[in-house]
Design an enzyme around this catalytic site. Structure first.
Site, PDB file in Angstrom:
ATOM      1  N   ASP A  76       1.022  -1.331  -0.116  1.00  0.00           N
ATOM      2  CA  ASP A  76       0.222  -0.166   0.084  1.00  0.00           C
ATOM      3  C   ASP A  76       0.896   1.717   0.302  1.00  0.00           C
ATOM      4  O   ASP A  76       1.145   2.086  -0.557  1.00  0.00           O
ATOM      5  CB  ASP A  76      -0.789   0.384   0.907  1.00  0.00           C
ATOM      6  CG  ASP A  76      -1.967  -0.752   0.983  1.00  0.00           C
ATOM      7  OD1 ASP A  76      -2.586  -1.479   0.426  1.00  0.00           O
ATOM      8  OD2 ASP A  76      -2.712  -1.590   2.004  1.00  0.00           O
ATOM      9  N   GLY A  77       1.702   1.421   0.844  1.00  0.00           N
ATOM     10  CA  GLY A  77       3.042   2.516   0.909  1.00  0.00           C
ATOM     11  C   GLY A  77       3.197   3.165  -0.768  1.00  0.00           C
ATOM     12  O   GLY A  77       3.770   4.560  -0.798  1.00  0.00           O
ATOM     13  N   ASN A 152      -5.722   8.790   0.711  1.00  0.00           N
ATOM     14  CA  ASN A 152      -6.096   8.192   2.001  1.00  0.00           C
ATOM     15  C   ASN A 152      -6.473   9.683   2.981  1.00  0.00           C
ATOM     16  O   ASN A 152      -7.666  10.119   2.791  1.00  0.00           O
ATOM     17  CB  ASN A 152      -5.021   7.615   2.622  1.00  0.00           C
ATOM     18  CG  ASN A 152      -3.651   7.799   3.009  1.00  0.00           C
ATOM     19  OD1 ASN A 152      -3.094   8.660   2.453  1.00  0.00           O
ATOM     20  ND2 ASN A 152      -3.000   7.160   3.497  1.00  0.00           N
ATOM     21  N   ASP A 153      -5.507  10.211   3.218  1.00  0.00           N
ATOM     22  CA  ASP A 153      -5.174  11.307   4.328  1.00  0.00           C
ATOM     23  C   ASP A 153      -4.521  12.067   4.221  1.00  0.00           C
ATOM     24  O   ASP A 153      -3.268  12.215   3.829  1.00  0.00           O
ATOM     25  CB  ASP A 153      -5.872  10.773   5.946  1.00  0.00           C
ATOM     26  CG  ASP A 153      -4.973  10.355   6.092  1.00  0.00           C
ATOM     27  OD1 ASP A 153      -3.581  10.289   5.753  1.00  0.00           O
ATOM     28  OD2 ASP A 153      -5.165   9.174   6.556  1.00  0.00           O
ATOM     29  N   ASP A 182      -5.485  17.379  19.756  1.00  0.00           N
ATOM     30  CA  ASP A 182      -3.708  17.086  19.165  1.00  0.00           C
ATOM     31  C   ASP A 182      -3.496  17.489  17.994  1.00  0.00           C
ATOM     32  O   ASP A 182      -2.643  17.480  17.452  1.00  0.00           O
ATOM     33  CB  ASP A 182      -3.918  15.590  19.098  1.00  0.00           C
ATOM     34  CG  ASP A 182      -3.217  15.257  21.144  1.00  0.00           C
ATOM     35  OD1 ASP A 182      -3.589  16.141  21.687  1.00  0.00           O
ATOM     36  OD2 ASP A 182      -3.234  14.580  21.907  1.00  0.00           O
ATOM     37  N   THR A 193     -10.816   3.994   6.638  1.00  0.00           N
ATOM     38  CA  THR A 193     -10.463   2.627   7.193  1.00  0.00           C
ATOM     39  C   THR A 193      -8.838   2.691   7.588  1.00  0.00           C
ATOM     40  O   THR A 193      -8.604   2.053   8.505  1.00  0.00           O
ATOM     41  CB  THR A 193     -10.269   1.501   6.287  1.00  0.00           C
ATOM     42  OG1 THR A 193     -10.075   1.164   5.047  1.00  0.00           O
ATOM     43  CG2 THR A 193     -12.216   0.978   5.865  1.00  0.00           C
ATOM     44  N   SER A 196      -7.824   7.789  10.034  1.00  0.00           N
ATOM     45  CA  SER A 196      -8.981   8.130  10.585  1.00  0.00           C
ATOM     46  C   SER A 196     -10.287   7.212  11.417  1.00  0.00           C
ATOM     47  O   SER A 196     -10.819   7.371  12.181  1.00  0.00           O
ATOM     48  CB  SER A 196     -10.186   8.592   9.947  1.00  0.00           C
ATOM     49  OG  SER A 196     -11.177   9.478  10.131  1.00  0.00           O
ATOM     50  N   LEU A 197      -9.910   6.177  10.794  1.00  0.00           N
ATOM     51  CA  LEU A 197     -10.966   4.928  11.974  1.00  0.00           C
ATOM     52  C   LEU A 197     -10.641   4.927  13.139  1.00  0.00           C
ATOM     53  O   LEU A 197     -10.937   4.893  14.328  1.00  0.00           O
ATOM     54  CB  LEU A 197     -11.219   3.608  10.967  1.00  0.00           C
ATOM     55  CG  LEU A 197     -11.884   2.403  10.993  1.00  0.00           C
ATOM     56  CD1 LEU A 197     -13.182   2.979  11.890  1.00  0.00           C
ATOM     57  CD2 LEU A 197     -11.224   1.379  10.499  1.00  0.00           C
ATOM     58  N   SER A 198      -8.910   4.615  12.999  1.00  0.00           N
ATOM     59  CA  SER A 198      -8.169   4.506  14.243  1.00  0.00           C
ATOM     60  C   SER A 198      -8.441   5.935  15.234  1.00  0.00           C
ATOM     61  O   SER A 198      -8.675   5.682  16.583  1.00  0.00           O
ATOM     62  CB  SER A 198      -6.751   4.238  14.241  1.00  0.00           C
ATOM     63  OG  SER A 198      -5.950   3.721  13.517  1.00  0.00           O
TER      64      SER A 198
END
Length: 230
Positions: A76-77, A152-153, A182, A193, A196-198
């Protein structure tokens, strides 16, 4: 998803993961296959170093300008870093092959599937899975510093030191909220997923035209994640 027509895939770029040296035989086999199909093949510096060949080397930025298809060889990276080079809606199609550690976003999880898959793609037998991207521009001293593209983000925080910062959010030139936290995560549906999900954000279907704004450890319980229309 929608069928893609009338775009021949004649120019193919290969982007490799870090430490891809152990895949030399596989990469050479893939390049030979593509050249036999009459495709123009270019590759990044990692691939060039792996196969010991400079002819055909091209920067990732130029690949996104000239290639019809980019194949990422990694996890993915590798795919996420490659997409950062996208600069327009006319970016090439991207096909991820899992040769890394995490392959949640990659389409092919078995490397040998690439040949059967490309046979079909070169015949026009494939679908495009459209994904929303983030365009993030950083300003310093009221001057544009740099613009990034993300699949992704994007995360705004203090940096290496986790401590409360004060944030002001404006959407479409309308002030939305001021809050302390923070940091804050702005995620695409693809990124919903991940980080943000974490942090307590929701999961959004990849095809929905929306973003998620997720505060990181907000100082007030009323500051919750919110889904924003794209």
């Amino acid at each position: 998803m929608s069928p893609k027509q009338n775009k021949p895939l004649n120019k193919v770029g290969l982007v490799g993961r870090k430490n891809i040296g152990g895949r030399k035989d596989y990469i050479e086999k893939l390049i030979k296959y593509l050249e036999k199909k009459g495709k123009k093949v270019n590759f990044d510096s990692r691939i060039a170093n792996c196969i010991g060949k400079r002819k055909g080397h091209m920067s990732k930025g130029k690949m996104f300008e000239e290639m019809d298809l980019i194949i990422t060889l990694g996890g993915d990276g590798t795919l996420l870093k490659a997409i950062r080079e996208a600069s327009s809606e006319n970016a090439p199609h991207i096909l991820g092959v899992h040769l890394g550690t995490l392959g949640f976003l990659t389409e092919l999880h078995k490397p040998e599937q690439i040949f059967e898959t490309l046979d079909k793609m070169f015949k026009g037998q494939y679908y495009i899975d459209h994904r929303t991207l983030l365009r993030v521009t950083v300003y310093r001293d009221n001057k544009k510093f740099k613009t990034f593209i993300a699949l992704n983000d994007a995360v705004i925080n203090q940096g290496n030191f986790a401590r409360l910062i004060h944030l002001s959010v404006t959407i479409d030139q309308r002030k939305m909220i001021d809050f302390g936290a923070d940091g804050v995560i702005v995620a695409t549906p693809t990124g919903s997923t991940g980080h943000s999900l974490s942090a307590g954000g929701p999961i959004i279907h990849p095809q929905l035209p929306a973003f998620i704004m997720t505060p990181i450890c907000p100082s007030s319980l009323s500051n919750r994640p919110i889904v924003i229309p794209n």
